[in-house]
Design a protein around this motif. Structure first.
Motif, PDB file in Angstrom:
ATOM      1  N   UNK A  27       0.862  -1.152   0.009  1.00 46.63           N
ATOM      2  CA  UNK A  27      -0.050  -0.025  -0.053  1.00 46.63           C
ATOM      3  C   UNK A  27       0.974   1.335   0.098  1.00 46.63           C
ATOM      4  N   UNK A  28       2.194   1.237   0.507  1.00 48.70           N
ATOM      5  CA  UNK A  28       2.812   2.286   0.618  1.00 48.70           C
ATOM      6  C   UNK A  28       2.773   3.253   1.713  1.00 48.70           C
ATOM      7  N   UNK A  29       1.605   3.310   2.344  1.00 46.53           N
ATOM      8  CA  UNK A  29       1.294   3.750   3.690  1.00 46.53           C
ATOM      9  C   UNK A  29      -0.100   3.580   4.052  1.00 46.53           C
ATOM     10  N   UNK A  30      -0.417   3.911   5.214  1.00 45.67           N
ATOM     11  CA  UNK A  30      -1.572   3.798   5.823  1.00 45.67           C
ATOM     12  C   UNK A  30      -2.177   5.023   6.397  1.00 45.67           C
ATOM     13  N   UNK A  31      -3.490   5.093   6.414  1.00 48.67           N
ATOM     14  CA  UNK A  31      -4.285   6.173   7.342  1.00 48.67           C
ATOM     15  C   UNK A  31      -4.995   5.237   8.423  1.00 48.67           C
ATOM     16  N   UNK A  32      -4.956   5.979   9.436  1.00 50.20           N
ATOM     17  CA  UNK A  32      -5.527   5.281  10.695  1.00 50.20           C
ATOM     18  C   UNK A  32      -6.494   6.325  11.163  1.00 50.20           C
ATOM     19  N   UNK A  33      -8.165   5.839  11.193  1.00 48.53           N
ATOM     20  CA  UNK A  33      -8.854   6.855  11.731  1.00 48.53           C
ATOM     21  C   UNK A  33      -9.337   6.180  12.966  1.00 48.53           C
ATOM     22  N   UNK A  34      -9.139   6.812  14.187  1.00 48.17           N
ATOM     23  CA  UNK A  34      -9.361   6.488  15.304  1.00 48.17           C
ATOM     24  C   UNK A  34     -10.544   7.312  15.871  1.00 48.17           C
ATOM     25  N   UNK A  35     -11.678   6.937  16.239  1.00 49.37           N
ATOM     26  CA  UNK A  35     -12.885   7.775  16.645  1.00 49.37           C
ATOM     27  C   UNK A  35     -12.747   8.817  17.953  1.00 49.37           C
ATOM     28  N   UNK A  36     -11.700   7.988  18.643  1.00 47.13           N
ATOM     29  CA  UNK A  36     -11.653   8.810  19.855  1.00 47.13           C
ATOM     30  C   UNK A  36     -10.893  10.404  19.519  1.00 47.13           C
ATOM     31  N   UNK A  37      -9.872  10.040  18.743  1.00 43.78           N
ATOM     32  CA  UNK A  37      -8.937  11.328  18.378  1.00 43.78           C
ATOM     33  C   UNK A  37      -9.805  12.219  17.537  1.00 43.78           C
ATOM     34  N   UNK A  38     -10.499  11.638  16.564  1.00 48.97           N
ATOM     35  CA  UNK A  38     -11.612  12.700  15.502  1.00 48.97           C
ATOM     36  C   UNK A  38     -12.532  13.321  16.602  1.00 48.97           C
ATOM     37  N   UNK A  39     -13.159  12.621  17.413  1.00 48.19           N
ATOM     38  CA  UNK A  39     -14.103  13.589  18.356  1.00 48.19           C
ATOM     39  C   UNK A  39     -13.433  14.522  19.396  1.00 48.19           C
ATOM     40  N   UNK A  40     -12.315  13.971  19.724  1.00 45.83           N
ATOM     41  CA  UNK A  40     -11.489  14.917  20.731  1.00 45.83           C
ATOM     42  C   UNK A  40     -11.278  16.203  20.036  1.00 45.83           C
ATOM     43  N   UNK A  41     -10.756  16.066  18.632  1.00 44.76           N
ATOM     44  CA  UNK A  41     -10.379  17.347  18.052  1.00 44.76           C
ATOM     45  C   UNK A  41     -11.578  18.161  17.671  1.00 44.76           C
ATOM     46  N   UNK A  42     -12.811  17.446  17.496  1.00 41.03           N
ATOM     47  CA  UNK A  42     -13.668  18.329  16.885  1.00 41.03           C
ATOM     48  C   UNK A  42     -14.300  18.864  18.336  1.00 41.03           C
ATOM     49  N   UNK A  43     -14.278  18.481  19.451  1.00 39.34           N
ATOM     50  CA  UNK A  43     -14.658  18.881  20.590  1.00 39.34           C
ATOM     51  C   UNK A  43     -13.880  20.397  21.120  1.00 39.34           C
ATOM     52  N   UNK A  44     -12.477  20.440  20.617  1.00 41.64           N
ATOM     53  CA  UNK A  44     -11.666  21.334  20.945  1.00 41.64           C
ATOM     54  C   UNK A  44     -12.015  22.703  20.179  1.00 41.64           C
ATOM     55  N   UNK A  45     -12.659  22.430  18.819  1.00 46.53           N
ATOM     56  CA  UNK A  45     -12.877  23.472  17.904  1.00 46.53           C
ATOM     57  C   UNK A  45     -14.158  23.865  18.180  1.00 46.53           C
ATOM     58  N   UNK A  46     -14.803  23.534  16.834  1.00 40.95           N
ATOM     59  CA  UNK A  46     -16.286  24.085  16.693  1.00 40.95           C
ATOM     60  C   UNK A  46     -16.994  22.734  16.488  1.00 40.95           C
ATOM     61  N   UNK A  47     -17.626  21.888  17.330  1.00 42.33           N
ATOM     62  CA  UNK A  47     -18.187  20.747  17.027  1.00 42.33           C
ATOM     63  C   UNK A  47     -19.421  20.907  16.028  1.00 42.33           C
ATOM     64  N   UNK A  48     -20.097  21.922  16.057  1.00 39.34           N
ATOM     65  CA  UNK A  48     -21.388  22.013  15.111  1.00 39.34           C
ATOM     66  C   UNK A  48     -20.812  22.190  13.859  1.00 39.34           C
ATOM     67  N   UNK A 200       9.279   6.595  -0.108  1.00 42.32           N
ATOM     68  CA  UNK A 200       9.231   5.427  -1.279  1.00 42.32           C
ATOM     69  C   UNK A 200       7.842   5.541  -2.218  1.00 42.32           C
ATOM     70  N   UNK A 201       6.807   6.355  -1.690  1.00 42.37           N
ATOM     71  CA  UNK A 201       5.432   6.336  -2.548  1.00 42.37           C
ATOM     72  C   UNK A 201       5.397   7.522  -3.435  1.00 42.37           C
ATOM     73  N   UNK A 202       5.615   7.472  -4.808  1.00 36.70           N
ATOM     74  CA  UNK A 202       5.547   8.528  -5.569  1.00 36.70           C
ATOM     75  C   UNK A 202       4.428   9.414  -5.475  1.00 36.70           C
ATOM     76  N   UNK A 203       3.212   8.992  -5.097  1.00 39.30           N
ATOM     77  CA  UNK A 203       2.048   9.808  -4.750  1.00 39.30           C
ATOM     78  C   UNK A 203       2.310  10.807  -3.770  1.00 39.30           C
TER      79      UNK A 203
END
Length: 308
Positions: A27-48, A200-203
């Motif tokens: 795959x050349x790389x991975x993306x990790x989607x952690x629900x706890x992290x996403x919601x934490x950042x949303x709460x710090x800024x403008x959740x709406x 290593x990934x050209x993209x």
């Protein structure tokens, strides 16, 4: 171009091994989607304002990788499933796939990617959002495209916090596994004199180059495509790698060899359960751990090469 998006839902303790398996199948790389992290950042800024999707009922992280739709794809997905079965995780990882275009991947970020402050001075904003910086802030404008790293995941924010602490004017810096180029851009904005972003990934290299231009630091940041183990020069003041523990442990001796005396190796992407293993690798390579930061299940280290 069409891609197969492979999503693996896994317990937290399986995130790193699942990431390794996705890398092993190309795959050349991975993306990790952690629900706890996403919601934490949303709460710090403008959740709406954040179109954050409801987390899955089990709250488990998703590890995603992308493979081009080409010959051999079925075999590689079969290898993934077989390797996941051997992990003996509970609950067992769940695999789902879908076909996407480059644009589909990029646009999926836009629903919930907003400006986020990281550390004392750094603000990470997507290229399509407006942000009025205050006098002391350094704004990093990022479009992740098909690369990885937008600043909102703990592994990246931990790195950014350590860069903010250890970068000094004029430093020579290597960003290993640069992804979107966010750490290379941050290093330059923080005062580094010369930054080399390696992937290593050209993209990823193409996306990093675009983000480097976007942030006006192309005079100080260059992008090199190739095997990170063969591209480290000598005399670096700081090396940063936001990858995974197994790669970092193997990289530690070479990083130590490439650092100037007193140089710093910043490493993140380390699951907490493997932090001691990475600390041991640092020590064995002659790096003294100056700092260890943690956020949720993730750990970042700053190791210093002994001065002569």
């Amino acid at each position: 171009m069409k891609w197969l998006e492979i999503s693996v839902r896994t317990p937290v303790e399986g995130v790193e091994r699942v990431s390794e398996i996705l890398l092993e199948i190309g795959t050349g790389g991975v993306a990790i989607e952690d629900p706890a992290v996403i919601l934490e950042y949303a709460a710090r800024t403008q959740p709406e304002e954040w179109g954050v999707p409801e987390p899955a009922a089990d709250g488990l992280p998703l590890v995603k990788g992308y493979l081009p739709l080409e010959e051999g794809l079925v075999r590689r997905v079969a290898e993934l499933v077989e390797s996941l079965d051997l992990l003996a995780l509970s609950p067992a990882p769940e695999v789902s796939t879908r076909e996407v275009m480059d644009e589909d991947w990029s646009n999926s970020w836009k629903a919930y990617y907003k400006p986020v402050q990281v550390g004392r001075r750094l603000v990470v904003k997507p290229s399509w959002e407006e942000y009025h910086a205050r006098g002391w802030e350094l704004v990093i404008e990022i479009d992740p495209g098909m690369a990885f790293g937008c600043g909102t995941h703990a592994t990246t924010s931990l790195c950014l916090g350590l860069l903010e602490k250890y970068i000094r004017p004029g430093m020579t810096v290597y960003d290993i596994g640069t992804g979107s180029g966010i750490l290379a851009v941050a290093a330059a904005l923080l005062g580094a004199g010369q930054v080399t972003a390696v992937d290593i990934d050209p993209v990823a290299c193409r996306t990093a180059g675009e983000n480097i231009e976007r942030n006006g630091v192309a005079d100080r940041v260059g992008v090199v495509q190739g095997d990170l183990m063969n591209l480290l020069g000598a005399g670096a003041d700081l090396i940063v790698a936001n990858i995974i523990a197994s790669v970092i442990t193997g990289l530690a001796p070479q990083a130590a060899g490439a650092l100037a005396p007193g140089g710093i190796f910043v490493a993140s992407g380390i699951i907490r359960e493997r932090a001691e293993e990475v600390v041991a690798a640092f020590t064995g390579a002659g790096l003294t751990v100056e700092e260890q930061l943690a956020e949720g299940p993730w750990v970042a280290l700053a190791g210093k090469k002994q001065e002569l």
